[in-house]
Design an enzyme around this catalytic site. Structure first.
Site: not given
Ligand code: PLP
Length: 370
Positions: A213, A247, A249-250, A318, A347
């Site tokens: 997050g 953990e 991601g983004r 469209c 994403y």
């Molecule tokens: C999506 C998700 C993440 C990663 O979130 P980001 O906003 O991409 O950092 C980590 N843990 C869980 C459980 C998620 O669903």
């Protein structure tokens, strides 16, 4: 802003294309790991591209997967990687798959008492974290993971009863992913809240996964999440014997990808200038999903009609929703120019509705180490 190797590939690749900077990604991930005194898992759902996973592997402690599909894919891409298996609504087949690989998954993140019962019924040894759903204020969060995710105190209590009857399941600690889009300071406030709560709930030092997050600012690609401040804050919060894990991601992969395409038409309709691009939000859904202007660089390559000033960049779909950037001021954009949209590494392609209108799919290019 556009690394030389990316620019070169953007100009030589047939549009539309995705260009990933694997060298930049590796350096970014290494810097994150250096700054954060916690285990670093990468949330594969942000971008599960196999080359991206391979580029990240030396710099992360593991990978978080959120479905049976991701589990199988990451196992094939990175044999032997430590995996955490989360995600809501895991089926019996998906839970069984956790034990079907060459090595069991490292941690299973349990989302509900029923899921724990399903897992216990498999009668396999496993290490679990219980996913908690705590009310947090999380000011500024772009997405709050409340609702169905994880468990409240009552459901967690039922899990403890179930675990007492299933000694083949080892409770390792807690998992919390409560909000996304937070800067370091509010994310540390959430972490302090989670840690305080987990410590009062668990006996003895344990493992706490604080989720992902971390904020990504699409208005300014140069402004990054303050990993150093976050790391220093976590170091101050951590107690001896505790294992902390994050953990993201983004914030790991957003910056390593570009969606590159070219201008097919330039027109003015009812006072608005439009550049119509090859492809669109079915290749890069992020700006439509998040409601932002995707940052971009125009690489002059065309000699066709052009416009300057505020221009809206649209795709070939469209639907009026096919907008990649709205009323963004450019010096000039012309038919035949190449446009490289930044921050398309997370994403982006993997959340896009590729088959809508049946346009050709982008080719994928990698620059950096093989
Ligand atoms: C999506 C998700 C993440 C990663 O979130 P980001 O906003 O991409 O950092 C980590 N843990 C869980 C459980 C998620 O669903």
């Amino acid at each position: 802003m556009l690394p030389g190797a990316v620019r070169e590939r953007a100009l030589s690749a047939a549009p539309p294309a995705y260009v990933y900077d694997l060298a930049g990604l590796g350096a970014h991930a290494a810097a994150i790991r250096e700054a954060v005194p916690a285990e670093l898992y990468y949330a594969a759902k942000a971008n599960p591209d196999a080359r991206i996973l391979a580029a990240l592997a030396p710099h992360v402690d593991g990978v978080e997967v959120s479905s049976g599909g991701e589990l199988a894919h990451v196992r094939a891409a990175l044999p032997g990687a430590r995996l955490a298996f989360g995600g809501p609504g895991k089926t019996e087949e998906e839970l069984a798959a956790a034990f079907a690989g060459p090595a069991p998954v490292h941690r299973i993140h349990v989302e509900s008492p029923l899921e724990l019962r399903r897992l216990a019924a498999l009668r396999r040894e496993a290490d679990v974290l219980l996913r908690v759903n705590l009310p947090v204020a999380a000011a500024g969060a772009s997405l709050r993971m409340s609702g169905p995710f994880g468990m409240d105190a009552e459901a967690l209590g039922r899990c403890l009863d179930l675990l007492a009857e299933a000694p083949w399941l080892r409770l390792r600690g807690m998992h919390a992913h409560l909000a996304s889009g937070l800067e370091a300071e509010p994310l540390l406030e959430v972490a302090a809240h989670v840690l305080g709560w987990a410590r009062s709930w668990l006996e003895g030092p344990a493992e706490i996964n604080l989720g992902g997050g971390m904020a990504v600012d699409y208005r300014d690609p140069a402004r990054r999440f303050d990993w150093a401040a976050y790391g220093a804050g976590l170091a101050a919060l951590r107690r001896p014997g505790e294992v902390l894990r994050v953990e993201p991601g983004r914030a790991v992969t957003a910056y390593c990808g570009w969606y590159v395409t070219d201008v097919l038409d330039v027109k003015r309709t009812h006072g608005t200038s439009y550049a119509v691009l090859r492809g669109g939000t079915h290749h890069l859904r992020t700006p439509a999903a998040k409601g932002h202007d995707q940052p971009f660089t125009v690489l002059p390559a065309g000699d066709g009609d052009g416009v300057g000033g505020p221009v809206t960049l649209v795709g070939q779909l469209c639907t009026p929703k096919d907008v990649l950037a709205r009323d963004v001021t450019v010096e000039r954009i012309a038919v035949g120019d190449v446009v490289a949209f930044a921050m398309a590494g997370a994403y982006a392609w993997n959340i896009s509705h590729h088959d809508f209108l049946m346009h050709p799919k982008p080719s994928v290019h990698y620059v950096g180490p093989d």
